[in-house]
Design a protein around this motif. Sequence first.
Motif, PDB file in Angstrom:
ATOM      1  N   ASN A  12      -7.690   8.152   8.131  1.00 54.30           N
ATOM      2  CA  ASN A  12      -8.856   7.936   7.095  1.00 54.30           C
ATOM      3  C   ASN A  12      -8.406   8.575   5.511  1.00 54.30           C
ATOM      4  O   ASN A  12      -8.171   7.180   5.056  1.00 54.30           O
ATOM      5  N   ASP A  13      -7.499   9.609   5.748  1.00 52.41           N
ATOM      6  CA  ASP A  13      -6.940   9.639   3.630  1.00 52.41           C
ATOM      7  C   ASP A  13      -5.615   8.253   3.686  1.00 52.41           C
ATOM      8  O   ASP A  13      -5.936   7.834   2.154  1.00 52.41           O
ATOM      9  N   CYS A  14      -5.470   8.527   4.501  1.00 53.29           N
ATOM     10  CA  CYS A  14      -3.880   7.096   4.377  1.00 53.29           C
ATOM     11  C   CYS A  14      -4.841   5.406   4.369  1.00 53.29           C
ATOM     12  O   CYS A  14      -3.983   5.144   3.381  1.00 53.29           O
ATOM     13  N   VAL A  15      -5.948   5.539   4.983  1.00 53.81           N
ATOM     14  CA  VAL A  15      -7.067   4.586   4.723  1.00 53.81           C
ATOM     15  C   VAL A  15      -7.313   4.173   3.421  1.00 53.81           C
ATOM     16  O   VAL A  15      -6.953   3.338   2.880  1.00 53.81           O
ATOM     17  N   CYS A  16      -7.760   5.087   2.668  1.00 47.37           N
ATOM     18  CA  CYS A  16      -8.796   5.375   1.366  1.00 47.37           C
ATOM     19  C   CYS A  16      -7.960   5.194   0.502  1.00 47.37           C
ATOM     20  O   CYS A  16      -7.499   4.417  -0.671  1.00 47.37           O
ATOM     21  N   LYS A  17      -6.357   5.969   0.380  1.00 47.63           N
ATOM     22  CA  LYS A  17      -5.241   5.612  -0.025  1.00 47.63           C
ATOM     23  C   LYS A  17      -4.470   3.908  -0.656  1.00 47.63           C
ATOM     24  O   LYS A  17      -4.028   3.597  -1.947  1.00 47.63           O
ATOM     25  N   SER A  18      -4.636   3.137   0.291  1.00 51.09           N
ATOM     26  CA  SER A  18      -3.733   1.823   0.703  1.00 51.09           C
ATOM     27  C   SER A  18      -4.771   0.725   0.278  1.00 51.09           C
ATOM     28  O   SER A  18      -4.936  -0.277  -0.471  1.00 51.09           O
ATOM     29  N   ARG A  19      -6.445   1.830   0.193  1.00 58.00           N
ATOM     30  CA  ARG A  19      -7.081   0.679  -0.445  1.00 58.00           C
ATOM     31  C   ARG A  19      -7.298   1.229  -2.236  1.00 58.00           C
ATOM     32  O   ARG A  19      -7.849  -0.085  -2.364  1.00 58.00           O
ATOM     33  N   VAL A  20      -7.214   1.984  -2.155  1.00 64.71           N
ATOM     34  CA  VAL A  20      -7.115   2.165  -3.870  1.00 64.71           C
ATOM     35  C   VAL A  20      -5.712   1.875  -4.671  1.00 64.71           C
ATOM     36  O   VAL A  20      -5.655   0.858  -5.724  1.00 64.71           O
ATOM     37  N   ALA A  21      -4.790   1.186  -3.865  1.00 65.96           N
ATOM     38  CA  ALA A  21      -3.666   1.290  -3.869  1.00 65.96           C
ATOM     39  C   ALA A  21      -4.159  -1.091  -4.405  1.00 65.96           C
ATOM     40  O   ALA A  21      -3.228  -1.412  -5.608  1.00 65.96           O
ATOM     41  N   ALA A  22      -4.698  -1.698  -3.573  1.00 68.48           N
ATOM     42  CA  ALA A  22      -4.580  -2.681  -2.990  1.00 68.48           C
ATOM     43  C   ALA A  22      -5.650  -2.815  -4.524  1.00 68.48           C
ATOM     44  O   ALA A  22      -5.200  -4.307  -4.826  1.00 68.48           O
ATOM     45  N   VAL A  23      -7.017  -2.334  -4.996  1.00 67.91           N
ATOM     46  CA  VAL A  23      -7.882  -2.688  -5.801  1.00 67.91           C
ATOM     47  C   VAL A  23      -6.923  -2.441  -7.132  1.00 67.91           C
ATOM     48  O   VAL A  23      -6.808  -3.288  -8.266  1.00 67.91           O
ATOM     49  N   SER A  24      -5.739  -1.238  -6.942  1.00 69.02           N
ATOM     50  CA  SER A  24      -5.136  -1.012  -8.442  1.00 69.02           C
ATOM     51  C   SER A  24      -3.670  -2.476  -8.691  1.00 69.02           C
ATOM     52  O   SER A  24      -3.726  -2.946  -9.678  1.00 69.02           O
ATOM     53  N   ALA A  25      -3.088  -3.104  -7.537  1.00 66.03           N
ATOM     54  CA  ALA A  25      -2.425  -3.950  -7.846  1.00 66.03           C
ATOM     55  C   ALA A  25      -2.950  -4.905  -7.916  1.00 66.03           C
ATOM     56  O   ALA A  25      -2.441  -5.747  -9.171  1.00 66.03           O
ATOM     57  N   THR A  26      -4.311  -5.334  -7.520  1.00 63.59           N
ATOM     58  CA  THR A  26      -4.544  -6.844  -7.873  1.00 63.59           C
ATOM     59  C   THR A  26      -5.459  -6.796  -9.335  1.00 63.59           C
ATOM     60  O   THR A  26      -5.764  -7.984  -9.342  1.00 63.59           O
ATOM     61  N   SER A  27      -5.659  -5.455  -9.939  1.00 69.41           N
ATOM     62  CA  SER A  27      -6.272  -5.713 -11.724  1.00 69.41           C
ATOM     63  C   SER A  27      -5.494  -5.744 -12.155  1.00 69.41           C
ATOM     64  O   SER A  27      -3.922  -5.644 -12.258  1.00 69.41           O
TER      65      SER A  27
END
Length: 160
Positions: free
Chosen positions: A145-160
């Motif tokens: 679950n922690d890994c999924v949350c971190k990858s979501r945050v990374a994906a959102v910050s990469a598109t911004s």
Amino acid sequence: MGGSQSTRKLSVDNDNAISVSQEALDRIQAQLNAKQAEQPPPQPQYTPPSYFESQKRQQENASEEAYWARRIENLKRAHEKINSGMHLEYQKTLKEANELFDLAKADKIAGKLPPCQEEKTKVLECYSTNPDKSLLCSVLVNEFNDCVCKSRVAAVSATS
């Protein structure tokens, strides 16, 4: 008293009536006919020759035809402008959509595999080895679950 109508009738005999013989009527009619024959026929009002009217009508028709031809040409030009504008907008939108699809396709190739595959494999192994004791795998589930949350945050910050 005054509300009802009278039913009395009044008749008058005219003893002084003039009777005219048929001969007298014929003479009067003959005199009227003679006076009408003596009078010249009324002068007709000026009527233009028929060719003048047809020329006038042709000119009116020609002017109306020219008006409608100009109006149709103006409408055609206006529609051509609208159509060219719509065509340019269509081409622009099509180009933008193709660029977006190309970006999405490149992003999928760059990402290749979904994130957290290792953690997912560990959780599945734990569940298969402990089918009746799922709480033993809670630590691994939390890590996943922690890994999924971190990858979501990374994906959102990469598109911004």
